[in-house]
Design an enzyme around this catalytic site. Structure first.
Site, short mmCIF file in Angstrom:
data_model
loop_
_atom_site.label_atom_id
_atom_site.label_comp_id
_atom_site.label_asym_id
_atom_site.label_seq_id
_atom_site.Cartn_x
_atom_site.Cartn_y
_atom_site.Cartn_z
N GLU A 96 -19.54 4.51 0.40
CA GLU A 96 -19.19 3.22 1.01
C GLU A 96 -18.49 2.32 -0.01
O GLU A 96 -18.82 1.15 -0.16
CB GLU A 96 -20.46 2.54 1.54
N GLU A 155 -31.27 4.21 2.73
CA GLU A 155 -31.90 3.07 2.06
C GLU A 155 -33.43 3.05 2.16
O GLU A 155 -34.03 2.05 2.52
CB GLU A 155 -31.28 1.77 2.62
O1 9MR Z 1 -20.27 -2.52 7.55
C1 9MR Z 1 -21.38 -2.62 8.42
C2 9MR Z 1 -21.35 -3.95 9.14
O2 9MR Z 1 -20.26 -3.98 10.04
C3 9MR Z 1 -22.64 -4.16 9.89
O3 9MR Z 1 -22.66 -5.46 10.45
C4 9MR Z 1 -23.80 -3.97 8.95
C5 9MR Z 1 -25.08 -4.20 9.72
O4 9MR Z 1 -26.15 -3.54 9.29
O5 9MR Z 1 -23.76 -2.68 8.37
C6 9MR Z 1 -22.64 -2.49 7.58
O6 9MR Z 1 -22.65 -1.23 6.98
C7 9MR Z 1 -23.71 -0.98 6.05
C8 9MR Z 1 -24.04 0.49 6.11
O7 9MR Z 1 -24.34 0.86 7.43
C9 9MR Z 1 -25.21 0.82 5.20
N1 9MR Z 1 -24.95 0.39 3.85
C10 9MR Z 1 -24.53 -1.00 3.69
C11 9MR Z 1 -23.32 -1.25 4.59
C12 9MR Z 1 -22.76 -2.62 4.35
O8 9MR Z 1 -23.70 -3.55 4.76
#
Ligand code: 9MR
Length: 382
Positions: A270, A165
């Site tokens: 994802e 990102e």
């Molecule tokens: O699914 C993840 C969630 O459990 C966490 O709280 C969150 C915190 O940053 O991150 C989520 O995963 C993210 C991923 O690492 C990067 N792309 C977006 C995902 C969904 O938010």
């Protein structure tokens, strides 16, 4: 079997295989096959894993994981704040469990994520007095982190989300602390360090909303810059946190077409589809966004109406047709969680909602969306 019958059987299956390959379709798979077998000749199929799963306490999920998935991503346990919470301290208890699970279950194991602005402690960007680091000092912190984490799992973690990102919606570089302190070559340095530690590992740039043409082009330009520095990039990871009405199949199609034209593979890293009303008026998957709970934002707390279930299946089918069409440059499709119960979308951007974004319901039962996805495999959609 008599010889002539055997010859006939062999001949028929050879004809079937030839017909399948001529149409660009696959040979039939057994009736009880899972997603990984159904899509075997197209791409790997994966899931994000949380500790309940890789520690095998959620036993019901294990059967689903074994049946359907052959590639994994750790949902949270390889993020900076978990593995490197304070200066000089690495904590691998959870990630060791994740990697061991992948090995026990014969998965292609990926790591997520080395360099991100989120879930990264403040100390990373500051000196011991709280002053911002210099470029050289932050590069040294980044290098030390990558050498430790990638080094620990060298030859065991097969692919890494190296940078996550880094782009704004218009394709320019996000003004993260990495960018502000190091400058716009920070992704090049991250890839360089990761490649030096494990030259065999696949290396990915990962982001959301890459279907937006400006952001997609920004990602392609970024990969070209990294490659121009002589460092390999295996693929762009398109997160695909989708809404029911965004992005269109046409935008997704154009994204993969643009990747192919730039000679870059595009993975889906994802995937989920948010069926709930929008709580904010943009399409972001930015974890920093939050919204207040209101009843109208949580309409399916008691169950998903058939009409929405059917619409979700149609939506999954439409997206998978695009993936299938571009399977020559897609190495994997990874879902962000195993069942609806696991999804981050129950908690984001509004905490405490009941969402239905995946192929398996809260009891692990395949939903109509599952059938819609399976129906795409072997279709002649082009
Ligand atoms: O699914 C993840 C969630 O459990 C966490 O709280 C969150 C915190 O940053 O991150 C989520 O995963 C993210 C991923 O690492 C990067 N792309 C977006 C995902 C969904 O938010």
């Amino acid at each position: 079997m008599r010889n002539s019958t055997r010859r006939l059987a062999l001949f028929s299956s050879a004809m079937l295989l030839a017909a399948c390959s001529q149409q660009g379709t696959q040979a039939p798979v057994p009736a009880n096959a899972g997603l990984k077998d159904i899509f075997k000749d197209a791409f790997r199929v994966g899931t994000a894993l949380s500790p309940r799963q890789f520690n095998e306490t959620d036993t019901a999920s294990i059967a689903l994981i074994d049946k359907h998935f052959n590639i994994t991503t750790p949902e949270n346990v390889l993020k900076w704040e978990v593995v490197h919470p304070t200066r000089g301290t690495f904590s691998y208890v959870q990630s060791d469990g994740y990697v061991a699970f992948g090995e026990r279950h014969h998965m292609f194991i990926t790591g997520h994520t080395l360099v991100w602005h989120s879930q990264t402690p403040r100390w990373v960007f500051e000196d011991t007095l709280g002053k911002p680091l210099t470029r050289a000092a932050l590069l040294a912190v980044m290098k030390n982190h990558i050498e430790n984490v990638v080094g620990r799992y060298k030859g065991r973690i097969n692919g890494w989300d190296v940078v996550n990102e880094a782009l704004n919606e218009d394709g320019t570089m996000r003004q993260s602390p990495w960018m502000r302190i190091i400058g716009d070559d920070f992704p090049i340095k991250a890839f360089e360090y990761a490649h030096a530690v494990d030259p065999q590992a696949e290396l990915y740039y990962n982001d959301y909303n890459l279907e937006t043409p400006a952001k997609r082009d920004g990602a392609i330009a970024l990969v070209k810059r990294i490659r121009a520095a002589g460092i390999p990039v295996t693929a762009i990871g398109s997160q695909d946190h989708h809404k029911m009405d965004w992005p269109s199949a046409a935008l997704t199609d154009s994204m993969f077409t643009a990747f192919r034209a730039a000679n870059i593979h595009g993975n889906v890293t994802e995937l989920d589809i948010d069926v709930l009303p929008r709580a904010t008026n943009n399409n972001t998957a930015d974890v920093a966004v939050r919204a207040q709970m209101q009843a109208r934002l949580n309409p399916y707390a008691a169950g998903l109406p058939d009409s929405v279930q059917t619409a979700l299946a149609r939506r999954y089918g439409e997206i998978f047709k695009v993936y299938w069409k571009h399977r020559d440059i897609i190495d994997r499709i990874t879902f962000w969680g195993v069942t609806d119960r696991d999804s981050w979308l129950n908690g984001w951007p509004v905490p405490g909602r009941t969402n239905y974004p995946l192929l398996f319901d809260r009891n692990g039962k395949p939903k109509p969306a599952y059938d819609a996805v399976v129906a795409v495999a072997g279709s002649s959609a082009r």
